[in-house]
Each structure stands twice: as structure tokens, then as C-alpha cells.
Motif scaffolding. Structure first.
Motif, PDB file in Angstrom:
ATOM      1  N   SER A   1       0.828  -1.208   0.000  1.00 35.48           N
ATOM      2  CA  SER A   1       0.000   0.000   0.000  1.00 35.48           C
ATOM      3  C   SER A   1       0.866   1.263   0.000  1.00 35.48           C
ATOM      4  O   SER A   1       0.504   2.276  -0.608  1.00 35.48           O
TER       5      SER A   1
ATOM      6  N   GLY B   1       1.857   1.616  -3.593  1.00 29.76           N
ATOM      7  CA  GLY B   1       0.782   1.500  -4.558  1.00 29.76           C
ATOM      8  C   GLY B   1       0.899   0.340  -5.528  1.00 29.76           C
ATOM      9  O   GLY B   1       0.637   0.504  -6.726  1.00 29.76           O
TER      10      GLY B   1
ATOM     11  N   SER C   1       0.510  -4.296  -5.944  1.00 28.04           N
ATOM     12  CA  SER C   1      -0.187  -5.451  -5.411  1.00 28.04           C
ATOM     13  C   SER C   1       0.639  -6.145  -4.334  1.00 28.04           C
ATOM     14  O   SER C   1       1.867  -6.012  -4.286  1.00 28.04           O
TER      15      SER C   1
END
Length: 230
Positions: A40, A43, A45
Motif C-alpha cells: 500500500s 501503490g 499489489s
């Protein structure tokens, strides 16, 4: 892999914006960080984050373990979390060992005797450090007393790891092509060359290489000391 090779691997691993971003985030967090949180932060997976995080582990920049996140024990497998290693990554080309010089000078200040001045204390500590290194190498390999050829070969192997870039200029002479303490040598050549000389004298003494000596032979762009068979 030697220290320089490990440092280069670590730096190469950070030559990627995603890895560098996750590494910076985890260092700032000052706590274990899971894959979801790291993903996160940049940004991407979770799967891609896992790939890059494990690359950072392989490079020695992060360590990983399994534990419940947030201290909450849940049913099933704990989550994999990452933290920075205590590694101090530095690269210098050619190699420099300012940390060794700093250690010598700090120890000299702390142990200076009543009958010594600062320079004498530093030379003494440098010789002691070299002697310790030579003794450790002798005990590791248990060679007994060394002849000139074996002593020079052993010195080449050990001193290469300290950034001296040894070169067998002649059968009985090893030139040290790099000064690990440069560019500080330019500020006080007499002091730094004296410490280098004392360190290498101590190393040969600890190695019990009685048929080899460290001699001052300054050359531009090289270490001021050469090792010669006697």
C-alpha cells in the motif's frame, strides 16, 4: 561474498523505485511491516510487493520472520513481516577504510599514556591493531613460522580485504596500490603514513613473518608502504 561484494549487491537492489520506496518506508516505520502495508505504501499489489521485499532480504537489507500483526493472535499461519537489518552499507571505489582510521584514533585518545603524546599513542594502537589481525590470521590457518613467499602470499590475501589492493610487483615485493585512508593522507601524510606503516608492521609481527618487512616507499597515488622479503 566479501564486504565490498555484499555492499554492491545491496546498492544494486535499491536501484529500483519500488524497492527503494518500500525500504525507506520500512526503515521509517521502526516496527515490523507486513506485505499488505508495504504494498500500500508504494501503490502495488501484495504479490508484487512480496517479490520485491524478498529481493531486499536476499540483498541483506531486510530481515523477515513470521508473527501475528499488531500483536493479535489469529487462527492460521502468522503473517510475514519485514524489518531493516543493522547493516551499514557503504561503497567506495577505490576502497576506503576511514572507519579503521577513526577506530585507531579514538582508541589512541582513550588509552594515551602519561609518557606518550597523541601521535605516539596512535602509532601504538595502529601497531596493536595490525598485530591482532596478523595473530588472528595465523591462528586461523595455523601455518607456524612463515617463509618469505608464503608470508607475502598470505599478506596479499588478507590485505586485499582491507582495501590495500596488493600487487606482486616482483617475487620478493608486494606493492600496495591503494591507500585505504586516502584522501585524509593529504592532510597529514606523516601521521597517516606512520599509522599505515605501524599497522602493517604489527600485522607481519602477528603473522610471525620474520623474513618479511614493511618499508616506507611512498609513491604518488599508492599506499606509502611496500612489503619486502628480507
Amino acid at each position: 561474498m566479501d564486504e565490498a561484494g555484499s555492499a554492491m549487491t545491496a546498492v544494486a537492489a535499491l536501484d529500483d523505485d519500488l524497492r527503494r520506496g518500500m525500504y525507506d518506508y520500512i526503515r521509517r516505520a521502526r516496527r515490523p511491516v507486513g506485505r499488505d502495508e508495504a504494498a500500500s505504501a508504494v501503490g502495488i499489489s501484495r504479490k508484487l510487493a512480496a517479490f520485491h521485499l524478498d529481493k531486499l532480504v536476499a540483498a541483506g537489507l531486510l530481515c523477515a520472520r513470521y508473527e501475528p500483526l499488531g500483536g493479535i493472535r489469529k487462527v492460521g499461519r502468522p503473517s510475514k513481516v519485514y524489518e531493516p537489518t543493522p547493516a551499514d552499507i557503504r561503497i567506495s571505489i577505490p576502497p576506503r577504510r576511514h572507519d579503521l582510521l577513526a577506530d585507531i584514533l579514538v582508541d589512541a585518545v582513550l588509552t594515551e599514556g602519561d609518557q606518550e603524546n597523541a601521535t605516539q599513542a596512535a602509532v601504538r594502537v595502529a601497531r596493536e591493531r595490525g598485530h591482532h589481525l596478523g595473530t588472528a590470521e595465523r591462528e586461523r590457518t595455523r601455518p607456524g613460522r612463515l617463509g618469505a613467499e608464503r608470508a607475502l602470499t598470505r599478506a596479499e590475501e588478507v590485505l586485499a580485504g582491507y582495501g590495500f589492493e596488493p600487487d606482486r610487483e616482483a617475487p620478493g615485493c608486494v606493492r600496495l596500490r591503494n591507500c585505504p585512508f586516502h584522501p585524509l593522507t593529504a592532510r597529514s601524510p606523516e601521521l597517516v603514513c606512520g599509522l599505515n606503516h605501524a599497522f602493517l608492521q604489527g600485522f607481519l609481527a602477528g603473522l610471525q613473518a620474520r623474513s618479511t618487512e614493511a618499508v616506507l616507499e611512498p609513491r604518488p597515488g599508492e599506499c606509502c608502504v611496500a612489503l619486502r622479503s628480507t
